[in-house]
Design a protein around this motif. Structure first.
Motif, PDB file in Angstrom:
ATOM      1  N   ALA A 138      -0.915 -10.946  -2.187  1.00 63.10           N
ATOM      2  CA  ALA A 138       0.529  -9.938  -1.305  1.00 63.10           C
ATOM      3  C   ALA A 138      -0.341  -9.021  -1.035  1.00 63.10           C
ATOM      4  O   ALA A 138       0.231  -8.096  -0.192  1.00 63.10           O
ATOM      5  N   VAL A 139      -1.691  -8.879  -0.957  1.00 58.61           N
ATOM      6  CA  VAL A 139      -2.420  -7.937   0.163  1.00 58.61           C
ATOM      7  C   VAL A 139      -2.209  -8.369   1.438  1.00 58.61           C
ATOM      8  O   VAL A 139      -1.929  -7.586   2.485  1.00 58.61           O
ATOM      9  N   TRP A 140      -2.290  -9.458   1.489  1.00 62.49           N
ATOM     10  CA  TRP A 140      -2.122 -10.249   2.929  1.00 62.49           C
ATOM     11  C   TRP A 140      -0.710  -9.856   3.668  1.00 62.49           C
ATOM     12  O   TRP A 140      -0.269  -9.898   4.843  1.00 62.49           O
ATOM     13  N   ASN A 141       0.367 -10.304   3.183  1.00 65.25           N
ATOM     14  CA  ASN A 141       1.960 -10.092   2.485  1.00 65.25           C
ATOM     15  C   ASN A 141       2.444  -9.147   2.722  1.00 65.25           C
ATOM     16  O   ASN A 141       3.680  -8.465   3.528  1.00 65.25           O
ATOM     17  N   GLU A 142       1.741  -7.477   2.373  1.00 66.76           N
ATOM     18  CA  GLU A 142       2.046  -6.493   1.891  1.00 66.76           C
ATOM     19  C   GLU A 142       2.692  -5.718   3.924  1.00 66.76           C
ATOM     20  O   GLU A 142       1.466  -5.605   4.331  1.00 66.76           O
ATOM     21  N   ARG A 143       3.333  -5.587   4.740  1.00 66.23           N
ATOM     22  CA  ARG A 143       3.853  -5.047   5.518  1.00 66.23           C
ATOM     23  C   ARG A 143       4.316  -3.436   5.609  1.00 66.23           C
ATOM     24  O   ARG A 143       3.705  -2.886   6.355  1.00 66.23           O
ATOM     25  N   ASP A 144       3.857  -2.868   4.648  1.00 71.06           N
ATOM     26  CA  ASP A 144       4.266  -1.081   4.509  1.00 71.06           C
ATOM     27  C   ASP A 144       2.440  -1.176   4.323  1.00 71.06           C
ATOM     28  O   ASP A 144       2.317  -1.188   3.898  1.00 71.06           O
ATOM     29  N   ALA A 145       2.115  -0.226   5.072  1.00 73.94           N
ATOM     30  CA  ALA A 145       0.865   0.355   6.119  1.00 73.94           C
ATOM     31  C   ALA A 145       0.068   1.338   4.033  1.00 73.94           C
ATOM     32  O   ALA A 145      -1.321   0.641   3.898  1.00 73.94           O
ATOM     33  N   ALA A 146       1.348   2.333   3.267  1.00 75.71           N
ATOM     34  CA  ALA A 146       0.351   2.929   2.153  1.00 75.71           C
ATOM     35  C   ALA A 146       0.654   1.687   1.419  1.00 75.71           C
ATOM     36  O   ALA A 146      -0.688   2.057   0.925  1.00 75.71           O
ATOM     37  N   ALA A 147       1.550   0.877   0.926  1.00 73.75           N
ATOM     38  CA  ALA A 147       1.464  -0.067   0.261  1.00 73.75           C
ATOM     39  C   ALA A 147       0.679  -0.654  -0.148  1.00 73.75           C
ATOM     40  O   ALA A 147      -0.180  -1.225  -0.955  1.00 73.75           O
ATOM     41  N   ARG A 148       0.156  -0.848   1.570  1.00 69.38           N
ATOM     42  CA  ARG A 148      -1.348  -2.360   1.521  1.00 69.38           C
ATOM     43  C   ARG A 148      -2.097  -2.139   1.352  1.00 69.38           C
ATOM     44  O   ARG A 148      -3.079  -2.096   0.441  1.00 69.38           O
ATOM     45  N   ARG A 149      -2.738  -0.722   1.860  1.00 72.40           N
ATOM     46  CA  ARG A 149      -3.578  -0.355   1.287  1.00 72.40           C
ATOM     47  C   ARG A 149      -3.927   0.174  -0.262  1.00 72.40           C
ATOM     48  O   ARG A 149      -5.516  -0.096  -0.914  1.00 72.40           O
ATOM     49  N   ALA A 150      -2.926   0.425  -0.901  1.00 71.18           N
ATOM     50  CA  ALA A 150      -3.192   0.665  -2.193  1.00 71.18           C
ATOM     51  C   ALA A 150      -3.569  -1.017  -2.738  1.00 71.18           C
ATOM     52  O   ALA A 150      -4.233  -0.528  -4.051  1.00 71.18           O
ATOM     53  N   LEU A 151      -3.001  -1.481  -2.359  1.00 75.96           N
ATOM     54  CA  LEU A 151      -3.541  -3.054  -2.778  1.00 75.96           C
ATOM     55  C   LEU A 151      -4.663  -3.082  -2.591  1.00 75.96           C
ATOM     56  O   LEU A 151      -5.649  -4.165  -3.008  1.00 75.96           O
ATOM     57  N   VAL A 152      -4.937  -2.960  -1.255  1.00 81.64           N
ATOM     58  CA  VAL A 152      -6.828  -2.969  -0.699  1.00 81.64           C
ATOM     59  C   VAL A 152      -7.472  -2.598  -1.156  1.00 81.64           C
ATOM     60  O   VAL A 152      -8.072  -3.554  -2.491  1.00 81.64           O
ATOM     61  N   ALA A 153      -7.155  -1.515  -2.264  1.00 86.63           N
ATOM     62  CA  ALA A 153      -8.067  -0.695  -2.700  1.00 86.63           C
ATOM     63  C   ALA A 153      -7.736  -1.034  -4.593  1.00 86.63           C
ATOM     64  O   ALA A 153      -8.825  -1.018  -4.845  1.00 86.63           O
ATOM     65  N   ARG A 154      -7.026  -2.002  -5.086  1.00 89.59           N
ATOM     66  CA  ARG A 154      -6.653  -2.544  -5.636  1.00 89.59           C
ATOM     67  C   ARG A 154      -7.473  -3.539  -6.412  1.00 89.59           C
ATOM     68  O   ARG A 154      -8.159  -4.155  -7.156  1.00 89.59           O
ATOM     69  N   ALA A 155      -7.427  -5.130  -4.907  1.00 87.27           N
ATOM     70  CA  ALA A 155      -8.253  -6.243  -5.230  1.00 87.27           C
ATOM     71  C   ALA A 155      -9.512  -6.025  -4.458  1.00 87.27           C
ATOM     72  O   ALA A 155     -10.499  -6.876  -5.000  1.00 87.27           O
ATOM     73  N   PHE A 156     -10.007  -5.201  -3.689  1.00 85.67           N
ATOM     74  CA  PHE A 156     -11.152  -5.044  -3.193  1.00 85.67           C
ATOM     75  C   PHE A 156     -12.413  -4.522  -3.363  1.00 85.67           C
ATOM     76  O   PHE A 156     -11.545  -3.103  -3.401  1.00 85.67           O
ATOM     77  N   SER A 157     -13.677  -4.643  -3.968  1.00 87.39           N
ATOM     78  CA  SER A 157     -14.675  -3.654  -4.118  1.00 87.39           C
ATOM     79  C   SER A 157     -14.736  -2.268  -2.714  1.00 87.39           C
ATOM     80  O   SER A 157     -14.544  -2.769  -1.855  1.00 87.39           O
ATOM     81  N   VAL A 158     -14.998  -1.671  -2.952  1.00 91.18           N
ATOM     82  CA  VAL A 158     -15.520  -0.325  -1.938  1.00 91.18           C
ATOM     83  C   VAL A 158     -16.204  -1.076  -0.503  1.00 91.18           C
ATOM     84  O   VAL A 158     -15.881  -0.770   0.511  1.00 91.18           O
ATOM     85  N   ASP A 159     -17.242  -1.418  -1.272  1.00 91.27           N
ATOM     86  CA  ASP A 159     -18.139  -2.580  -0.455  1.00 91.27           C
ATOM     87  C   ASP A 159     -17.927  -4.132   0.310  1.00 91.27           C
ATOM     88  O   ASP A 159     -19.022  -4.257   0.822  1.00 91.27           O
ATOM     89  N   ALA A 160     -16.944  -4.163   0.144  1.00 95.85           N
ATOM     90  CA  ALA A 160     -16.411  -5.873   0.268  1.00 95.85           C
ATOM     91  C   ALA A 160     -16.613  -5.715   1.390  1.00 95.85           C
ATOM     92  O   ALA A 160     -16.350  -5.533   2.559  1.00 95.85           O
ATOM     93  N   SER A 161     -16.961  -7.521   1.681  1.00 96.84           N
ATOM     94  CA  SER A 161     -16.344  -7.832   2.985  1.00 96.84           C
ATOM     95  C   SER A 161     -15.530  -9.284   3.669  1.00 96.84           C
ATOM     96  O   SER A 161     -14.767  -9.736   1.888  1.00 96.84           O
ATOM     97  N   TYR A 162     -14.965  -9.413   4.598  1.00 97.15           N
ATOM     98  CA  TYR A 162     -14.062 -10.503   4.476  1.00 97.15           C
ATOM     99  C   TYR A 162     -14.429 -11.052   5.458  1.00 97.15           C
ATOM    100  O   TYR A 162     -14.991  -9.858   7.339  1.00 97.15           O
ATOM    101  N   VAL A 163     -15.150 -12.664   5.838  1.00101.51           N
ATOM    102  CA  VAL A 163     -15.974 -13.218   7.667  1.00101.51           C
ATOM    103  C   VAL A 163     -14.602 -14.286   7.358  1.00101.51           C
ATOM    104  O   VAL A 163     -14.222 -15.059   6.485  1.00101.51           O
ATOM    105  N   ASP A 164     -14.365 -14.942   8.821  1.00103.75           N
ATOM    106  CA  ASP A 164     -13.824 -15.787   8.908  1.00103.75           C
ATOM    107  C   ASP A 164     -14.065 -16.502  10.553  1.00103.75           C
ATOM    108  O   ASP A 164     -14.084 -15.349  10.807  1.00103.75           O
ATOM    109  N   PRO A 165     -13.557 -17.522  10.507  1.00102.59           N
ATOM    110  CA  PRO A 165     -13.282 -18.155  11.739  1.00102.59           C
ATOM    111  C   PRO A 165     -13.396 -16.941  13.076  1.00102.59           C
ATOM    112  O   PRO A 165     -13.571 -17.099  14.307  1.00102.59           O
TER     113      PRO A 165
END
Length: 123
Positions: free
Chosen positions: A16-43
């Motif tokens: 749902a975070v990846w699919n949210e196009r509204d910047a403010a809504a996506r930012r809120a979803l990021v805060a809900r889904a990821f810890s403050v110091d979370a990390s993401y990595v792919d190739p």
């Protein structure tokens, strides 16, 4: 894992975070889904913290306007690790990418880290 930290819930919330196009809504979803110091990595990309992860997702959305991530199969997990597969495509069309992500879940139920694997990508 509790009901709100089941593999299915975590994967659904993550996509749902990846699919949210509204910047403010996506930012809120990021805060809900990821810890403050979370990390993401792919190739192809990486991000850290809420700002870095949000900017990374916004960049990916800019490269694939109108595309959506969908869950592919049933997520699974054990202990504090969740694994799930996804597809990326335009609604109603064949997917252009497939991947599998492995996530570590923090004690509060949010994602502490995500490592993405690309199973198939556009040429």
């Amino acid at each position: 894992m509790t009901h709100t930290t089941t593999p299915a819930h975590i994967a659904t919330q993550y996509l749902a975070v990846w699919n949210e196009r509204d910047a403010a809504a996506r930012r809120a979803l990021v805060a809900r889904a990821f810890s403050v110091d979370a990390s993401y990595v792919d190739p192809m990309m990486r991000g850290a913290g809420h700002d870095g992860i949000d900017a990374m997702i916004a960049g990916a959305q800019g490269q694939f306007p109108g595309y959506r991530f969908e869950l592919d199969g049933a997520p699974d997990g054990h202990n504090d690790v969740v694994r799930f597969s996804w597809t990326l495509g335009l609604p109603g069309a064949a997917p252009v990418a497939h991947g599998t992500d492995v996530a570590r879940v923090a004690d509060d139920g949010r994602l502490a880290s995500v490592t993405g694997f690309l199973n198939a990508v556009p040429a």
